[in-house]
Design a protein around this motif. Structure first.
Motif, PDB file in Angstrom:
ATOM      1  N   GLU A 148      15.762  58.661  52.123  1.00  0.00           N
ATOM      2  CA  GLU A 148      16.060  57.430  52.874  1.00  0.00           C
ATOM      3  C   GLU A 148      16.160  56.206  51.963  1.00  0.00           C
ATOM      4  O   GLU A 148      15.565  55.158  52.217  1.00  0.00           O
ATOM      5  CB  GLU A 148      15.020  57.215  53.993  1.00  0.00           C
ATOM      6  N   VAL A 149      16.919  56.381  50.886  1.00  0.00           N
ATOM      7  CA  VAL A 149      17.224  55.265  49.980  1.00  0.00           C
ATOM      8  C   VAL A 149      18.442  54.544  50.563  1.00  0.00           C
ATOM      9  O   VAL A 149      19.518  55.118  50.624  1.00  0.00           O
ATOM     10  CB  VAL A 149      17.555  55.767  48.552  1.00  0.00           C
ATOM     11  N   PRO A 150      18.293  53.299  51.030  1.00  0.00           N
ATOM     12  CA  PRO A 150      19.450  52.634  51.650  1.00  0.00           C
ATOM     13  C   PRO A 150      20.554  52.353  50.633  1.00  0.00           C
ATOM     14  O   PRO A 150      20.286  51.935  49.508  1.00  0.00           O
ATOM     15  CB  PRO A 150      18.867  51.329  52.212  1.00  0.00           C
ATOM     16  N   LEU A 151      21.789  52.616  51.051  1.00  0.00           N
ATOM     17  CA  LEU A 151      22.949  52.406  50.192  1.00  0.00           C
ATOM     18  C   LEU A 151      23.797  51.269  50.724  1.00  0.00           C
ATOM     19  O   LEU A 151      23.745  50.943  51.905  1.00  0.00           O
ATOM     20  CB  LEU A 151      23.809  53.677  50.140  1.00  0.00           C
ATOM     21  N   GLU A 152      24.576  50.679  49.826  1.00  0.00           N
ATOM     22  CA  GLU A 152      25.589  49.698  50.232  1.00  0.00           C
ATOM     23  C   GLU A 152      26.856  50.018  49.451  1.00  0.00           C
ATOM     24  O   GLU A 152      26.828  50.778  48.489  1.00  0.00           O
ATOM     25  CB  GLU A 152      25.111  48.266  49.976  1.00  0.00           C
ATOM     26  N   VAL A 153      27.960  49.435  49.873  1.00  0.00           N
ATOM     27  CA  VAL A 153      29.225  49.688  49.197  1.00  0.00           C
ATOM     28  C   VAL A 153      29.235  49.007  47.828  1.00  0.00           C
ATOM     29  O   VAL A 153      28.823  47.861  47.689  1.00  0.00           O
ATOM     30  CB  VAL A 153      30.400  49.181  50.064  1.00  0.00           C
ATOM     31  N   MET A 154      29.675  49.752  46.817  1.00  0.00           N
ATOM     32  CA  MET A 154      29.923  49.183  45.497  1.00  0.00           C
ATOM     33  C   MET A 154      31.445  49.119  45.361  1.00  0.00           C
ATOM     34  O   MET A 154      32.122  50.147  45.449  1.00  0.00           O
ATOM     35  CB  MET A 154      29.310  50.075  44.408  1.00  0.00           C
ATOM     36  N   ILE A 155      31.983  47.916  45.235  1.00  0.00           N
ATOM     37  CA  ILE A 155      33.434  47.742  45.189  1.00  0.00           C
ATOM     38  C   ILE A 155      33.902  48.044  43.774  1.00  0.00           C
ATOM     39  O   ILE A 155      33.690  47.269  42.850  1.00  0.00           O
ATOM     40  CB  ILE A 155      33.827  46.320  45.637  1.00  0.00           C
ATOM     41  N   ASN A 156      34.517  49.210  43.621  1.00  0.00           N
ATOM     42  CA  ASN A 156      34.903  49.688  42.299  1.00  0.00           C
ATOM     43  C   ASN A 156      36.314  49.249  41.924  1.00  0.00           C
ATOM     44  O   ASN A 156      36.694  49.311  40.766  1.00  0.00           O
ATOM     45  CB  ASN A 156      34.801  51.214  42.265  1.00  0.00           C
ATOM     46  N   GLU A 157      37.094  48.845  42.915  1.00  0.00           N
ATOM     47  CA  GLU A 157      38.426  48.337  42.607  1.00  0.00           C
ATOM     48  C   GLU A 157      38.756  47.232  43.595  1.00  0.00           C
ATOM     49  O   GLU A 157      38.577  47.390  44.802  1.00  0.00           O
ATOM     50  CB  GLU A 157      39.474  49.448  42.698  1.00  0.00           C
ATOM     51  N   ASN A 158      39.216  46.115  43.078  1.00  0.00           N
ATOM     52  CA  ASN A 158      39.556  44.959  43.905  1.00  0.00           C
ATOM     53  C   ASN A 158      40.891  44.414  43.410  1.00  0.00           C
ATOM     54  O   ASN A 158      40.984  43.872  42.309  1.00  0.00           O
ATOM     55  CB  ASN A 158      38.443  43.903  43.787  1.00  0.00           C
ATOM     56  N   ASP A 159      41.918  44.564  44.219  1.00  0.00           N
ATOM     57  CA  ASP A 159      43.259  44.133  43.813  1.00  0.00           C
ATOM     58  C   ASP A 159      43.356  42.625  43.592  1.00  0.00           C
ATOM     59  O   ASP A 159      44.305  42.150  42.969  1.00  0.00           O
ATOM     60  CB  ASP A 159      44.281  44.538  44.885  1.00  0.00           C
ATOM     61  N   HIS A 160      42.386  41.886  44.126  1.00  0.00           N
ATOM     62  CA  HIS A 160      42.423  40.426  43.986  1.00  0.00           C
ATOM     63  C   HIS A 160      41.787  39.970  42.662  1.00  0.00           C
ATOM     64  O   HIS A 160      41.834  38.796  42.310  1.00  0.00           O
ATOM     65  CB  HIS A 160      41.728  39.768  45.176  1.00  0.00           C
ATOM     66  N   ALA A 161      41.168  40.920  41.948  1.00  0.00           N
ATOM     67  CA  ALA A 161      40.571  40.587  40.650  1.00  0.00           C
ATOM     68  C   ALA A 161      41.688  40.433  39.609  1.00  0.00           C
ATOM     69  O   ALA A 161      42.852  40.721  39.877  1.00  0.00           O
ATOM     70  CB  ALA A 161      39.588  41.675  40.237  1.00  0.00           C
ATOM     71  N   TYR A 162      41.295  39.980  38.419  1.00  0.00           N
ATOM     72  CA  TYR A 162      42.283  39.691  37.380  1.00  0.00           C
ATOM     73  C   TYR A 162      42.412  40.835  36.377  1.00  0.00           C
ATOM     74  O   TYR A 162      41.473  41.591  36.136  1.00  0.00           O
ATOM     75  CB  TYR A 162      41.870  38.441  36.583  1.00  0.00           C
ATOM     76  N   VAL A 163      43.587  40.898  35.765  1.00  0.00           N
ATOM     77  CA  VAL A 163      43.744  41.627  34.520  1.00  0.00           C
ATOM     78  C   VAL A 163      44.116  40.557  33.485  1.00  0.00           C
ATOM     79  O   VAL A 163      44.903  39.654  33.772  1.00  0.00           O
ATOM     80  CB  VAL A 163      44.808  42.749  34.630  1.00  0.00           C
ATOM     81  N   TYR A 164      43.479  40.656  32.312  1.00  0.00           N
ATOM     82  CA  TYR A 164      43.707  39.646  31.274  1.00  0.00           C
ATOM     83  C   TYR A 164      43.888  40.376  29.953  1.00  0.00           C
ATOM     84  O   TYR A 164      42.993  41.097  29.499  1.00  0.00           O
ATOM     85  CB  TYR A 164      42.505  38.703  31.182  1.00  0.00           C
ATOM     86  N   SER A 165      45.073  40.200  29.356  1.00  0.00           N
ATOM     87  CA  SER A 165      45.350  40.885  28.101  1.00  0.00           C
ATOM     88  C   SER A 165      45.880  39.894  27.070  1.00  0.00           C
ATOM     89  O   SER A 165      46.686  39.027  27.398  1.00  0.00           O
ATOM     90  CB  SER A 165      46.385  41.992  28.342  1.00  0.00           C
ATOM     91  N   GLU A 166      45.399  40.040  25.852  1.00  0.00           N
ATOM     92  CA  GLU A 166      45.907  39.197  24.771  1.00  0.00           C
ATOM     93  C   GLU A 166      47.104  39.847  24.083  1.00  0.00           C
ATOM     94  O   GLU A 166      47.684  39.280  23.176  1.00  0.00           O
ATOM     95  CB  GLU A 166      44.786  38.919  23.761  1.00  0.00           C
ATOM     96  N   ASN A 167      47.455  41.058  24.534  1.00  0.00           N
ATOM     97  CA  ASN A 167      48.583  41.771  23.926  1.00  0.00           C
ATOM     98  C   ASN A 167      49.601  42.155  24.995  1.00  0.00           C
ATOM     99  O   ASN A 167      50.179  43.241  24.950  1.00  0.00           O
ATOM    100  CB  ASN A 167      48.080  43.030  23.210  1.00  0.00           C
ATOM    101  N   ALA A 265      57.432  44.893  29.409  1.00  0.00           N
ATOM    102  CA  ALA A 265      57.029  44.451  28.063  1.00  0.00           C
ATOM    103  C   ALA A 265      55.522  44.206  27.984  1.00  0.00           C
ATOM    104  O   ALA A 265      54.892  44.443  26.956  1.00  0.00           O
ATOM    105  CB  ALA A 265      57.794  43.186  27.680  1.00  0.00           C
ATOM    106  N   SER A 266      54.935  43.768  29.100  1.00  0.00           N
ATOM    107  CA  SER A 266      53.499  43.440  29.105  1.00  0.00           C
ATOM    108  C   SER A 266      52.609  44.680  29.089  1.00  0.00           C
ATOM    109  O   SER A 266      51.444  44.617  28.709  1.00  0.00           O
ATOM    110  CB  SER A 266      53.153  42.614  30.348  1.00  0.00           C
ATOM    111  N   LYS A 267      53.153  45.826  29.567  1.00  0.00           N
ATOM    112  CA  LYS A 267      52.398  47.082  29.705  1.00  0.00           C
ATOM    113  C   LYS A 267      51.234  46.946  30.687  1.00  0.00           C
ATOM    114  O   LYS A 267      50.330  47.785  30.710  1.00  0.00           O
ATOM    115  CB  LYS A 267      51.876  47.571  28.352  1.00  0.00           C
ATOM    116  N   LEU A 268      51.217  45.890  31.497  1.00  0.00           N
ATOM    117  CA  LEU A 268      50.113  45.700  32.448  1.00  0.00           C
ATOM    118  C   LEU A 268      50.127  46.744  33.559  1.00  0.00           C
ATOM    119  O   LEU A 268      49.120  46.999  34.197  1.00  0.00           O
ATOM    120  CB  LEU A 268      50.165  44.295  33.070  1.00  0.00           C
ATOM    121  N   GLY A 269      51.304  47.347  33.768  1.00  0.00           N
ATOM    122  CA  GLY A 269      51.390  48.399  34.788  1.00  0.00           C
ATOM    123  C   GLY A 269      50.463  49.563  34.498  1.00  0.00           C
ATOM    124  O   GLY A 269      50.158  50.369  35.376  1.00  0.00           O
TER     125      GLY A 269
END
Length: 535
Positions: A148-167, A265-269
């Protein structure tokens, strides 16, 4: 922690497979059952959702368990139910192994490092060991349900978060919402494919009916305009001005898609996949208040059998039993303890430094496995700017900034004033380099990088807690790093054990770096101990 993928099992119908396994168990006991499963490439580690149903009794027999991590405590909990007398030796002053959570007052001193004491505010924490539970890991979820260890959702992917690349070519040094990349890549690729269908480029591949069906799919998948099948953006990528009340903002202003060539060109895909890899999902679980709730739930049930601050010095066995000497790290007194069988759940990185009478072949197997250098840092922020300013609730910021890899915002305490985010999650050479810094310097390193993505970073920082698992005594690494070569050479030998000693832990699974690996390995090995003890 996190880690690798398990092998998919072969395609038998579940009824036939289960029926056959039931008969195998009835005829040949656990050994035949496990061998049959392994022969099918579906070792218990990829399918187990409950401990093995073992019959008979272990009364009058003693099992010594080395290490009170999840593997050791799982074994103790299940063996005791069968009547075995169980004793656990644990080098630390607390149980749980790598299943740790840093919160106010938690202390850690790395080898050659200064003592860190966590100074987060009450109610805030970082899971610096394992930090997510996939739905596939029914073995871990078996115990959270049972205890009976209570669990909650861990959001492992959020499309509203950022990707940031220097390359990232045209987008280098710019933060882009993941959903923009996803929407626009899919839109452009769908348009391109739709054009090739329209231009009859696929006539040899597809019938006219198939082409119509494919166009229908592409129009939906890529949000293409009816008729000319062009991608001009979609609401899911976000608005330039959000819709609202009245005439202003009223319907809002749609946003312009990123250019296809720029995206290529960004390869962010490459930061996303349409289907998640096993065992990653967008929605995972975490125990409320910290991952160590799982360790504490086990400790509550088997703690009476744990001898803490007991550092194993020597391991010896003969055909009658096993004897282990251990040092009390508080008093330096050395004592000996004997048992009929021993389950050693000490990481191989540590076990290879212990004086044992294993055969040369077994010692060689123990020494064959590398352990991953892994580093994490928790940063307490006085304001949840990622929620308030950027509207990011849970999930990860993906980046190629050196030795950062992932910044993860908390999935607990939404809309509270403060929060602790994961400032980096690093592996291998990068983890080794950063681990040479002092805790203060590590925090400065994480802040300087995070500041490039969030201008609010430094002004909101309050304090930090970091770990370099390869420098933590009694672990010496984040998880076992198997290769195909070492799996072939060493793994079968280690799984088999030697004499009256069997091994258990995440390292004896194909779920390395996951709590499920430790639990399911313990399940498999106690079945073997019970079979040998009952023979």
């Amino acid at each position: 922690m996190d880690s690798k993928t398990v092998k998919p099992f072969k395609s038998f119908s579940s009824f036939t497979r289960r029926d056959f396994l039931y008969r195998a168990a009835a005829v040949g006991g656990t050994g035949l059952l496990l061998n049959t499963m392994n022969a099918w490439g579906m070792g218990i580690a990829s399918t187990a959702s409950a401990p093995p149903a073992l019959s008979g009794s272990g009364k009058g027999k003693k099992v010594l368990i080395l290490g009170a991590g999840l593997a050791g405590m799982t074994a103790a909990f299940e063996l005791e139910k069968l009547g075995y007398k169980v004793q656990i030796l644990e080098a630390r002053a607390f149980a749980g192994g790598r299943c740790q959570t840093a919160r106010k007052g938690f202390s850690l001193t790395e080898l050659g490092g200064e003592k860190q004491t966590c100074a987060f505010d009450e109610g805030h924490y970082i899971n610096h060991g394992p930090w997510r539970i996939p739905m596939h890991h029914q073995s871990t979820l078996h115990y959270t349900r049972l205890f009976e260890v209570p669990l909650e959702v861990m959001i492992n992917e959020n499309d509203h978060a950022y990707v940031y690349s220097e390359n990232a070519g045209p987008f280098a040094g710019k933060r882009v919402r993941i959903k923009e990349v996803k929407a626009d890549m899919r839109g452009h690729v769908s348009e391109l494919l739709a054009k090739s269908v329209k231009n009859h480029s696929l006539d040899q591949e597809l019938t006219a009916d198939d082409q119509r069906l494919l166009l229908d799919y592409l129009a939906r998948e890529g949000a293409l305009t009816p008729g000319d099948l062009q991608y001009k953006g979609r609401s899911g990528r976000g608005y330039a001005v959000n819709p609202g009340a009245g005439l202003n903002p009223g319907p809002g202003t749609p946003s312009d898609p990123l250019g296809f060539k720029d995206l290529l060109a960004s390869k962010l895909g490459q930061v996303y996949s349409a289907v998640h890899d096993f065992p990653m999902q967008a929605t995972m679980f975490q125990p409320v208040g910290g991952m160590d709730a799982i360790a504490k739930a086990f400790e509550k049930r088997v703690g009476k059998n744990i001898r803490y601050k007991a550092e194993v010095q020597t391991i010896r066995q003969n055909d009658k039993g096993v004897t282990v000497t251990y040092k009390d790290t508080g008093t330096n007194k050395v004592s000996a303890i004997s048992a009929d069988y021993c389950l050693c759940a000490i990481p191989l990185s540590v076990l290879r430094q212990i004086d044992t009478d294993f055969s040369d072949k077994f010692k060689k197997a123990v020494a064959a496995v590398a352990y991953a250098p892994v580093g994490k840092i928790g940063l307490q922020m006085k304001r949840r700017f990622w929620e308030e300013d950027d509207h990011i609730y849970g999930g990860h910021i993906m980046t190629d900034l050196k030795a950062i890899n992932t910044i993860s915002v908390p999935s607990y305490g939404f809309q509270k004033k403060k929060g602790v985010l994961l400032g980096y999650y690093q592996y291998q050479t990068q983890a080794i380099e950063i681990s040479a810094l002092s805790p203060k310097e590590r925090a400065e390193f994480a802040l300087a990088a995070g500041q490039k993505i969030f201008p609010q970073y430094t002004e909101n920082f309050e304090n930090a807690f970091s770990v370099a698992w390869h420098r933590v005594q009694y672990n010496l690494g984040g998880w076992a790093e198997w290769t195909e070569k070492t799996r072939a050479a060493a793994y079968p030998t280690l799984v088999e054990g030697e004499g009256r000693i069997l091994l258990a832990g995440e390292h004896l699974s194909y779920l390395t770096g996951w709590q499920a690996g430790a639990i399911e390995s313990a399940w498999q090995q106690i079945a073997k101990i019970h079979e040998r003890a009952s023979a």
